[in-house]
Design a protein around this motif. Structure first.
Motif, PDB file in Angstrom:
ATOM      1  N   ASN A   4      -8.610  41.591  42.259  1.00 24.63           N
ATOM      2  CA  ASN A   4      -9.108  42.402  41.154  1.00 24.63           C
ATOM      3  C   ASN A   4     -10.609  42.128  40.997  1.00 24.63           C
ATOM      4  O   ASN A   4     -11.014  41.168  40.335  1.00 24.63           O
ATOM      5  CB  ASN A   4      -8.346  42.055  39.869  1.00 24.63           C
ATOM      6  CG  ASN A   4      -8.682  42.998  38.724  1.00 24.63           C
ATOM      7  OD1 ASN A   4      -9.756  43.576  38.684  1.00 24.63           O
ATOM      8  ND2 ASN A   4      -7.756  43.149  37.799  1.00 24.63           N
ATOM      9  N   TYR A   5     -11.412  42.974  41.633  1.00 24.45           N
ATOM     10  CA  TYR A   5     -12.865  42.776  41.602  1.00 24.45           C
ATOM     11  C   TYR A   5     -13.439  43.003  40.211  1.00 24.45           C
ATOM     12  O   TYR A   5     -14.468  42.411  39.847  1.00 24.45           O
ATOM     13  CB  TYR A   5     -13.543  43.700  42.619  1.00 24.45           C
ATOM     14  CG  TYR A   5     -13.305  43.276  44.044  1.00 24.45           C
ATOM     15  CD1 TYR A   5     -14.038  42.222  44.596  1.00 24.45           C
ATOM     16  CD2 TYR A   5     -12.353  43.900  44.832  1.00 24.45           C
ATOM     17  CE1 TYR A   5     -13.826  41.808  45.911  1.00 24.45           C
ATOM     18  CE2 TYR A   5     -12.125  43.499  46.153  1.00 24.45           C
ATOM     19  CZ  TYR A   5     -12.870  42.453  46.680  1.00 24.45           C
ATOM     20  OH  TYR A   5     -12.656  42.044  47.971  1.00 24.45           O
ATOM     21  N   GLU A   6     -12.792  43.835  39.426  1.00 26.17           N
ATOM     22  CA  GLU A   6     -13.272  44.077  38.057  1.00 26.17           C
ATOM     23  C   GLU A   6     -13.233  42.785  37.245  1.00 26.17           C
ATOM     24  O   GLU A   6     -14.140  42.501  36.459  1.00 26.17           O
ATOM     25  CB  GLU A   6     -12.408  45.148  37.394  1.00 26.17           C
ATOM     26  CG  GLU A   6     -12.933  45.588  36.033  1.00 26.17           C
ATOM     27  CD  GLU A   6     -12.137  46.736  35.433  1.00 26.17           C
ATOM     28  OE1 GLU A   6     -12.009  46.777  34.205  1.00 26.17           O
ATOM     29  OE2 GLU A   6     -11.640  47.588  36.214  1.00 26.17           O
ATOM     30  N   THR A   7     -12.172  41.994  37.446  1.00 27.50           N
ATOM     31  CA  THR A   7     -12.063  40.700  36.765  1.00 27.50           C
ATOM     32  C   THR A   7     -13.186  39.768  37.212  1.00 27.50           C
ATOM     33  O   THR A   7     -13.795  39.070  36.387  1.00 27.50           O
ATOM     34  CB  THR A   7     -10.704  40.046  37.061  1.00 27.50           C
ATOM     35  OG1 THR A   7      -9.664  40.894  36.573  1.00 27.50           O
ATOM     36  CG2 THR A   7     -10.589  38.687  36.387  1.00 27.50           C
ATOM     37  N   TYR A   9     -16.158  40.664  38.408  1.00 23.97           N
ATOM     38  CA  TYR A   9     -17.422  41.166  37.858  1.00 23.97           C
ATOM     39  C   TYR A   9     -17.551  40.763  36.385  1.00 23.97           C
ATOM     40  O   TYR A   9     -18.646  40.386  35.928  1.00 23.97           O
ATOM     41  CB  TYR A   9     -17.503  42.682  37.988  1.00 23.97           C
ATOM     42  CG  TYR A   9     -17.500  43.199  39.412  1.00 23.97           C
ATOM     43  CD1 TYR A   9     -18.063  42.441  40.441  1.00 23.97           C
ATOM     44  CD2 TYR A   9     -16.936  44.429  39.732  1.00 23.97           C
ATOM     45  CE1 TYR A   9     -18.055  42.900  41.755  1.00 23.97           C
ATOM     46  CE2 TYR A   9     -16.919  44.895  41.053  1.00 23.97           C
ATOM     47  CZ  TYR A   9     -17.486  44.117  42.048  1.00 23.97           C
ATOM     48  OH  TYR A   9     -17.470  44.573  43.333  1.00 23.97           O
ATOM     49  N   THR A  10     -16.447  40.855  35.651  1.00 23.22           N
ATOM     50  CA  THR A  10     -16.459  40.466  34.235  1.00 23.22           C
ATOM     51  C   THR A  10     -16.762  38.979  34.095  1.00 23.22           C
ATOM     52  O   THR A  10     -17.528  38.567  33.213  1.00 23.22           O
ATOM     53  CB  THR A  10     -15.102  40.777  33.575  1.00 23.22           C
ATOM     54  OG1 THR A  10     -14.801  42.160  33.743  1.00 23.22           O
ATOM     55  CG2 THR A  10     -15.123  40.445  32.089  1.00 23.22           C
ATOM     56  N   SER A 208      -5.421  38.802  28.783  1.00 23.43           N
ATOM     57  CA  SER A 208      -5.360  38.902  30.242  1.00 23.43           C
ATOM     58  C   SER A 208      -3.957  38.561  30.730  1.00 23.43           C
ATOM     59  O   SER A 208      -3.217  37.808  30.087  1.00 23.43           O
ATOM     60  CB  SER A 208      -6.384  37.972  30.885  1.00 23.43           C
ATOM     61  OG  SER A 208      -6.068  36.627  30.586  1.00 23.43           O
TER      62      SER A 208
END
Length: 210
Positions: A4-7, A9-10, A208
């Motif tokens: 999960n790249y969004e995680t 990045y966050t 999460s």
């Protein structure tokens, strides 16, 4: 592999905001750089980041065991993490908005001494492990990858981002110090930045999924 790249990045964004927010570590780096020179501030940064490896290892193996044992225990860890971050936000809210840049009690030390001081400051500070314990579990980014490896990746990302930002603080120390002294309202902005970041990360961790 499912990542999960969004995680991630966050996580990088949150780490960046935390590194920029004034705290004892980056203020110490700033003052060493202003008083003694940029390379002395960078020596402190190297020591601090080396210490983060120890805390990453402690959290990685400890929390990974908990994750394998019980969903309830893992949720308890996340709840503790969120509440801890909310308490940090409240502590910042109650603190003064000014950034203290006193140059008193800043004796000259060698690069090796400053590296060791940064390392010892970090390793012997239990609050760092507690913060990692609160911060990292909510940012696990893969259901297939082992949790120990994920914690180490998060740890290295944390170190890399902090190293870049702390390094810039050391290199730009004169400019940053002068700007903070001339602009009294900056302290208030940074104070509320910390509050928003702590609350935001706390909410993210609380909701999460594993």
């Amino acid at each position: 592999m499912d990542i999960n790249y969004e995680t991630l990045y966050t996580f990088i964004l949150a780490t960046s905001a935390l590194s920029i927010s004034p705290g004892p570590d980056n203020i110490f780096v700033l003052m060493q750089s202003v008083v003694n020179g940029k390379k002395y501030g960078l020596a402190v940064v190297a020591g601090l980041m080396s210490g983060c490896l120890i805390h990453t290892t402690l959290v990685a193996f400890g929390v990974s065991v908990i994750i394998k044992q019980s969903e309830v225990l893992f949720f308890t860890i996340k709840l503790f993490g969120a509440l801890y971050l909310f308490s940090l936000a409240y502590k910042v809210f109650r603190s003064e908005a000014s950034v203290n840049l006193s140059e008193d009690s800043m004796p000259k030390k060698s690069l090796g001494q400053l590296f060791r001081q940064g390392f010892i400051m970090n390793v012997l500070n239990p609050k760092v492990s507690i913060f990692f314990l609160a911060f990292f579990p909510g940012f696990l980014f893969s259901k297939e990858m082992g949790s120990v490896l994920q914690f180490y990746i998060l740890g290295f990302l944390f170190i890399l981002v902090s190293l870049l930002i702390f390094g810039l603080i050391a290199i730009l120390s004169g400019t940053i110090s002068g700007y903070l002294k001339k602009n009294s309202k900056v302290g208030l902005v940074l104070k509320w930045l910390q509050i928003v970041v702590f609350i935001g990360i706390g909410i993210f961790i609380l909701f999460s999924e594993k």
